[in-house]
Scaffold this motif. Structure first.
Motif, short mmCIF file in Angstrom:
data_model
loop_
_atom_site.label_atom_id
_atom_site.label_comp_id
_atom_site.label_asym_id
_atom_site.label_seq_id
_atom_site.Cartn_x
_atom_site.Cartn_y
_atom_site.Cartn_z
N LYS A 88 33.37 40.48 41.43
CA LYS A 88 32.84 39.57 42.44
C LYS A 88 31.38 39.85 42.78
O LYS A 88 30.63 38.93 43.11
CB LYS A 88 33.68 39.63 43.71
CG LYS A 88 33.71 40.97 44.42
CD LYS A 88 34.62 40.92 45.64
CE LYS A 88 34.71 42.25 46.35
NZ LYS A 88 35.61 42.18 47.54
N ARG A 136 34.62 28.35 48.00
CA ARG A 136 34.29 27.90 49.36
C ARG A 136 32.87 28.30 49.74
O ARG A 136 32.15 27.53 50.39
CB ARG A 136 35.31 28.46 50.36
CG ARG A 136 36.64 27.72 50.36
CD ARG A 136 37.48 28.14 51.55
NE ARG A 136 37.94 29.52 51.43
CZ ARG A 136 39.11 29.86 50.88
NH1 ARG A 136 39.91 28.93 50.39
NH2 ARG A 136 39.48 31.12 50.83
N ILE A 137 32.47 29.50 49.36
CA ILE A 137 31.12 29.96 49.69
C ILE A 137 30.08 29.13 48.95
O ILE A 137 29.06 28.72 49.53
CB ILE A 137 30.98 31.46 49.37
CG1 ILE A 137 31.72 32.28 50.44
CG2 ILE A 137 29.52 31.88 49.29
CD1 ILE A 137 31.85 33.74 50.13
N GLN A 190 29.60 40.12 51.54
CA GLN A 190 29.36 39.19 52.64
C GLN A 190 28.05 38.45 52.39
O GLN A 190 27.04 38.65 53.07
CB GLN A 190 29.33 39.94 53.97
CG GLN A 190 30.73 40.36 54.43
CD GLN A 190 30.76 40.75 55.90
OE1 GLN A 190 30.16 41.76 56.28
NE2 GLN A 190 31.45 39.96 56.70
N GLU A 244 39.02 31.44 45.13
CA GLU A 244 38.99 30.40 46.15
C GLU A 244 37.92 30.70 47.20
O GLU A 244 37.21 29.79 47.65
CB GLU A 244 40.37 30.26 46.81
CG GLU A 244 41.46 29.73 45.91
CD GLU A 244 41.98 30.75 44.90
OE1 GLU A 244 42.56 30.33 43.87
OE2 GLU A 244 41.80 31.98 45.12
N ASP A 245 37.80 31.97 47.58
CA ASP A 245 36.73 32.38 48.51
C ASP A 245 35.36 32.05 47.90
O ASP A 245 34.47 31.53 48.58
CB ASP A 245 36.79 33.88 48.79
CG ASP A 245 38.02 34.30 49.56
OD1 ASP A 245 38.62 33.45 50.25
OD2 ASP A 245 38.36 35.50 49.48
N TYR A 246 35.21 32.38 46.64
CA TYR A 246 33.94 32.15 45.95
C TYR A 246 33.59 30.66 45.93
O TYR A 246 32.45 30.27 46.23
CB TYR A 246 34.05 32.71 44.53
CG TYR A 246 32.82 32.53 43.67
CD1 TYR A 246 31.55 32.88 44.13
CD2 TYR A 246 32.94 32.03 42.37
CE1 TYR A 246 30.44 32.74 43.31
CE2 TYR A 246 31.82 31.89 41.55
CZ TYR A 246 30.57 32.24 42.03
OH TYR A 246 29.46 32.10 41.23
N ILE A 299 33.41 36.39 57.04
CA ILE A 299 33.63 35.80 55.72
C ILE A 299 33.18 36.76 54.62
O ILE A 299 32.02 37.18 54.58
CB ILE A 299 32.87 34.47 55.59
CG1 ILE A 299 33.43 33.45 56.58
CG2 ILE A 299 32.99 33.93 54.16
CD1 ILE A 299 32.67 32.15 56.61
N ASP A 300 34.12 37.10 53.73
CA ASP A 300 33.77 37.86 52.54
C ASP A 300 34.29 37.11 51.32
O ASP A 300 34.75 35.96 51.43
CB ASP A 300 34.26 39.31 52.62
CG ASP A 300 35.76 39.39 52.87
OD1 ASP A 300 36.45 38.36 52.74
OD2 ASP A 300 36.24 40.49 53.20
N MET A 301 34.26 37.74 50.17
CA MET A 301 34.52 37.03 48.92
C MET A 301 35.46 37.84 48.05
O MET A 301 35.03 38.61 47.19
CB MET A 301 33.18 36.79 48.20
CG MET A 301 33.21 35.76 47.10
SD MET A 301 31.54 35.40 46.48
CE MET A 301 31.15 36.89 45.56
N ASP A 302 36.76 37.67 48.27
CA ASP A 302 37.75 38.46 47.54
C ASP A 302 38.41 37.71 46.39
O ASP A 302 38.87 38.33 45.44
CB ASP A 302 38.85 38.93 48.50
CG ASP A 302 38.34 39.97 49.47
OD1 ASP A 302 37.45 40.76 49.10
OD2 ASP A 302 38.84 40.00 50.61
N THR A 303 38.52 36.39 46.48
CA THR A 303 39.27 35.60 45.51
C THR A 303 38.40 34.48 44.92
O THR A 303 37.36 34.13 45.49
CB THR A 303 40.50 34.96 46.18
OG1 THR A 303 40.05 33.98 47.13
CG2 THR A 303 41.35 36.01 46.89
#
Length: 229
Positions: A34, A205-206, A117, A201-203, A195-199
């Motif tokens: 990530k 959304r960011i 983050q 889907e998170d990526y 907000i962090d970036m683990d998955t």
């Protein structure tokens, strides 16, 4: 530790150093690291460290572990200190302890930052330090947004020895319960601290929040490219 770690109570605005946790396995990112994913024209880790540097810390220590050489390459040319954590698979607290132990510059406050983050900017990190300086009591500050705990956590450098030994864990979810007289919750006006970036889907959304499509992002990533504002 020496006298340089003593909190300088005479200063209105405390000096701070940052420990950036960049050693994790990215186990939920489906085979991708990530911190090397492009965000806003550069690797995620470089975007994060650039924002922290903009807040003017005394020192930045980046703790590496999984794919440490690639993380270091992504930060090529930046004024940071790297600290390898051979125990990174044992959990985040080992990286916190390694990073704090590696700090060398005198400071009043230590800020423990998550490398993923990527929505935080320099003003957000300064907000944490300014809130720490304004605390009526306590020695540890944790940001919150609408009841959700966030990061980075800031603590008085006088805690450094206890953090290194493991007696105080600034990343512990029970921190406020265990140290009610020491911990102040800072209520933020935005959600970026949470907000962090683990998955994947998170990526996604960011990237959407930044107005960048995944297809465009995949063609970026050069460390010399500018970050859009």
């Amino acid at each position: 530790m020496n006298d340089a770690w003593t909190v300088a109570t005479s200063r209105h605005v405390p000096t701070f150093s940052a420990v950036v946790l960049a050693a994790g396995l990215s186990s939920r990112m489906q085979g991708q690291h990530k911190l090397l994913l492009p965000v806003g024209g550069q690797p995620a880790i470089r975007r994060t460290v650039s924002a922290i540097a903009g807040a003017q810390p005394e020192e930045i220590v980046v703790v590496t572990g999984f794919r440490g050489r690639a993380v270091m390459d992504a930060l090529d040319g930046m004024r940071v200190t790297f600290q390898s954590n051979p125990r990174y698979e044992e959990g985040q607290m080992t990286s916190v302890a390694a990073g704090v132990a590696a700090l060398g510059a005198p400071c009043d406050v230590v800020m423990v930052c998550l490398a993923d983050q990527v929505l935080l900017d320099a003003a957000d990190y300064r907000e944490v330090i300014d809130a720490f300086a304004a605390m009526p009591r306590g020695s540890i500050l944790v940001p919150f947004f609408r009841g959700q705990r966030g990061n980075p956590v800031a603590f008085s450098a006088s805690y450094a020895a206890e953090v290194i030994s493991g007696h105080v864990n600034p990343g512990c979810r029970k921190l406020i319960d265990e140290h009610p007289d020491d911990v102040i919750a800072h209520e933020a006006t935005h959600d970026r601290f949470t907000i962090d970036m683990d998955t994947p889907e998170d990526y996604a959304r960011i990237l959407a929040r930044l107005g960048v499509s995944a297809a465009v992002a995949s063609g970026l990533g050069g460390p010399g490219q500018a970050v859009p504002t």
